[in-house]
Design a protein around this motif. Structure first.
Motif, mmCIF file in Angstrom:
data_model
loop_
_atom_site.group_PDB
_atom_site.id
_atom_site.type_symbol
_atom_site.label_atom_id
_atom_site.label_comp_id
_atom_site.label_asym_id
_atom_site.label_seq_id
_atom_site.Cartn_x
_atom_site.Cartn_y
_atom_site.Cartn_z
ATOM 1 N N GLN A 48 -1.497 -2.619 -10.700
ATOM 2 C CA GLN A 48 -0.952 -1.489 -9.856
ATOM 3 C C GLN A 48 -2.022 -1.060 -8.732
ATOM 4 O OE1 GLN A 48 2.087 -0.473 -10.517
ATOM 5 N NE2 GLN A 48 2.191 1.180 -9.040
ATOM 6 N N LEU A 49 -3.120 -0.662 -9.080
ATOM 7 C CA LEU A 49 -4.244 -0.258 -8.210
ATOM 8 C C LEU A 49 -4.287 -1.297 -7.292
ATOM 9 C CD1 LEU A 49 -6.248 1.765 -7.711
ATOM 10 C CD2 LEU A 49 -7.946 0.689 -8.939
ATOM 11 N N LEU A 50 -4.449 -2.677 -7.482
ATOM 12 C CA LEU A 50 -4.635 -3.586 -6.405
ATOM 13 C C LEU A 50 -3.448 -3.722 -5.456
ATOM 14 C CD1 LEU A 50 -5.862 -6.579 -8.419
ATOM 15 C CD2 LEU A 50 -6.982 -5.745 -6.616
ATOM 16 N N GLU A 51 -2.172 -3.698 -6.067
ATOM 17 C CA GLU A 51 -0.745 -3.874 -5.027
ATOM 18 C C GLU A 51 -0.690 -2.479 -4.240
ATOM 19 O OE1 GLU A 51 2.210 -4.586 -7.864
ATOM 20 O OE2 GLU A 51 1.562 -6.407 -8.371
ATOM 21 N N THR A 52 -0.959 -1.126 -4.898
ATOM 22 C CA THR A 52 -0.794 -0.239 -3.992
ATOM 23 C C THR A 52 -1.805 0.582 -3.216
ATOM 24 O OG1 THR A 52 -1.262 1.296 -6.103
ATOM 25 C CG2 THR A 52 0.997 0.529 -5.948
ATOM 26 N N VAL A 53 -3.042 0.198 -3.704
ATOM 27 C CA VAL A 53 -4.231 0.870 -3.082
ATOM 28 C C VAL A 53 -4.886 -0.266 -2.340
ATOM 29 C CG1 VAL A 53 -6.226 2.231 -3.159
ATOM 30 C CG2 VAL A 53 -4.104 2.885 -4.585
ATOM 31 N N ILE A 54 -5.842 -0.905 -3.024
ATOM 32 C CA ILE A 54 -6.738 -2.059 -2.399
ATOM 33 C C ILE A 54 -6.388 -3.024 -1.477
ATOM 34 C CG2 ILE A 54 -8.474 -3.699 -3.479
ATOM 35 C CD1 ILE A 54 -8.663 -2.045 -5.918
ATOM 36 N N LEU A 55 -5.125 -3.795 -1.829
ATOM 37 C CA LEU A 55 -4.780 -4.569 -0.970
ATOM 38 C C LEU A 55 -4.366 -4.179 0.512
ATOM 39 C CD1 LEU A 55 -3.335 -7.336 -3.481
ATOM 40 C CD2 LEU A 55 -5.500 -7.457 -2.024
ATOM 41 N N PRO A 56 -3.556 -2.857 0.209
ATOM 42 C CA PRO A 56 -3.015 -2.596 1.636
ATOM 43 C C PRO A 56 -4.083 -1.997 2.306
ATOM 44 C CG PRO A 56 -1.693 -1.701 -0.302
ATOM 45 C CD PRO A 56 -2.735 -2.291 -1.007
ATOM 46 N N LEU A 57 -5.116 -1.397 1.831
ATOM 47 C CA LEU A 57 -6.295 -0.862 2.438
ATOM 48 C C LEU A 57 -6.978 -2.117 3.088
ATOM 49 C CD1 LEU A 57 -8.165 1.606 3.020
ATOM 50 C CD2 LEU A 57 -9.505 0.963 1.165
ATOM 51 N N TYR A 58 -7.139 -3.277 2.226
ATOM 52 C CA TYR A 58 -7.848 -4.416 2.716
ATOM 53 C C TYR A 58 -7.076 -4.980 4.012
ATOM 54 C CZ TYR A 58 -10.088 -8.943 2.648
ATOM 55 O OH TYR A 58 -10.696 -10.144 3.276
ATOM 56 N N TYR A 59 -5.920 -5.376 4.042
ATOM 57 C CA TYR A 59 -5.052 -5.890 5.081
ATOM 58 C C TYR A 59 -4.560 -5.069 5.909
ATOM 59 C CZ TYR A 59 -5.178 -10.142 1.980
ATOM 60 O OH TYR A 59 -5.488 -11.152 1.426
ATOM 61 N N ASP A 60 -3.942 -4.051 5.869
ATOM 62 C CA ASP A 60 -3.482 -2.917 6.868
ATOM 63 C C ASP A 60 -4.662 -1.883 7.548
ATOM 64 O OD1 ASP A 60 -1.236 -4.084 5.844
ATOM 65 O OD2 ASP A 60 -0.605 -2.301 4.701
ATOM 66 N N ARG A 61 -5.534 -1.670 6.777
ATOM 67 C CA ARG A 61 -6.731 -0.725 7.351
ATOM 68 C C ARG A 61 -8.115 -1.296 7.292
ATOM 69 N NH1 ARG A 61 -3.615 2.456 4.119
ATOM 70 N NH2 ARG A 61 -5.432 3.227 3.283
ATOM 71 N N PRO A 62 -8.241 -2.422 8.047
ATOM 72 C CA PRO A 62 -9.665 -3.043 7.693
ATOM 73 C C PRO A 62 -10.902 -2.385 8.106
ATOM 74 C CG PRO A 62 -8.397 -4.340 9.379
ATOM 75 C CD PRO A 62 -7.465 -3.205 9.005
ATOM 76 N N ALA A 63 -10.675 -1.392 9.140
ATOM 77 C CA ALA A 63 -11.965 -0.585 9.404
ATOM 78 C C ALA A 63 -12.295 0.369 8.355
ATOM 79 C CB ALA A 63 -11.647 0.139 10.938
ATOM 80 N N GLU A 64 -11.184 1.024 7.687
ATOM 81 C CA GLU A 64 -11.470 1.934 6.436
ATOM 82 C C GLU A 64 -12.034 1.101 5.562
ATOM 83 O OE1 GLU A 64 -8.838 5.106 4.135
ATOM 84 O OE2 GLU A 64 -7.961 4.204 5.947
ATOM 85 N N TRP A 65 -11.491 -0.033 5.352
ATOM 86 C CA TRP A 65 -11.974 -0.828 4.183
ATOM 87 C C TRP A 65 -13.414 -1.107 4.093
ATOM 88 C CZ3 TRP A 65 -11.225 -2.476 -0.555
ATOM 89 C CH2 TRP A 65 -11.985 -3.674 -1.072
ATOM 90 N N MET A 66 -13.739 -1.616 5.451
ATOM 91 C CA MET A 66 -15.278 -1.931 5.719
ATOM 92 C C MET A 66 -16.094 -0.678 5.750
ATOM 93 S SD MET A 66 -17.397 -4.210 6.383
ATOM 94 C CE MET A 66 -16.307 -5.598 6.741
ATOM 95 N N ALA A 67 -15.478 0.509 5.985
ATOM 96 C CA ALA A 67 -16.292 1.496 5.687
ATOM 97 C C ALA A 67 -16.794 2.011 4.379
ATOM 98 C CB ALA A 67 -15.579 2.817 6.487
ATOM 99 N N ILE A 68 -15.611 1.772 3.510
ATOM 100 C CA ILE A 68 -15.764 2.059 2.180
ATOM 101 C C ILE A 68 -16.665 1.050 1.425
ATOM 102 C CG2 ILE A 68 -14.461 1.855 -0.122
ATOM 103 C CD1 ILE A 68 -12.118 3.037 1.247
ATOM 104 N N LEU A 69 -16.761 -0.267 1.902
ATOM 105 C CA LEU A 69 -17.626 -1.282 1.563
ATOM 106 C C LEU A 69 -18.995 -0.943 1.674
ATOM 107 C CD1 LEU A 69 -17.804 -4.269 0.329
ATOM 108 C CD2 LEU A 69 -17.631 -4.931 2.698
ATOM 109 N N LYS A 70 -19.029 -0.496 2.923
ATOM 110 C CA LYS A 70 -20.317 -0.367 3.425
ATOM 111 C C LYS A 70 -20.970 0.931 2.746
ATOM 112 C CE LYS A 70 -20.397 -2.316 7.938
ATOM 113 N NZ LYS A 70 -20.409 -2.216 9.183
#
Length: 77
Positions: free
Chosen positions: A26-48
């Motif tokens: 559920q977390l992957l489908e609703t939060v993590i994957l949309p963030l990774y694919y739809d908002r890559p800059a935000e994903w990268m900021a969280i990763l860093k």
């Protein structure tokens, strides 16, 4: 602790594993994957930010000191 794979450990209870697996997917489908694919800059900021946060725990100086302490049974370096 739960495992998402077949195991014979005492920690792996089928009802708990099913609950944890459902929550993970559920977390992957609703939060993590949309963030990774739809908002890559935000994903990268969280990763860093995550890397910066754990870096002191996993840096090579700390690991070398722990190695020396455990291997040679000497006090903190």
């Amino acid at each position: 602790m739960c495992c998402l794979w077949k195991s014979t450990t005492a920690f792996c209870s089928p009802p708990i594993c099913a609950f944890d697996a459902e929550n993970l997917y559920q977390l992957l489908e609703t939060v993590i994957l949309p963030l990774y694919y739809d908002r890559p800059a935000e994903w990268m900021a969280i990763l860093k930010a995550s890397v910066r946060e754990v870096q002191p725990t996993f840096d090579s100086d700390r690991m070398a000191a722990e190695y020396m302490e455990k291997l040679y049974m000497i006090g903190p370096v």
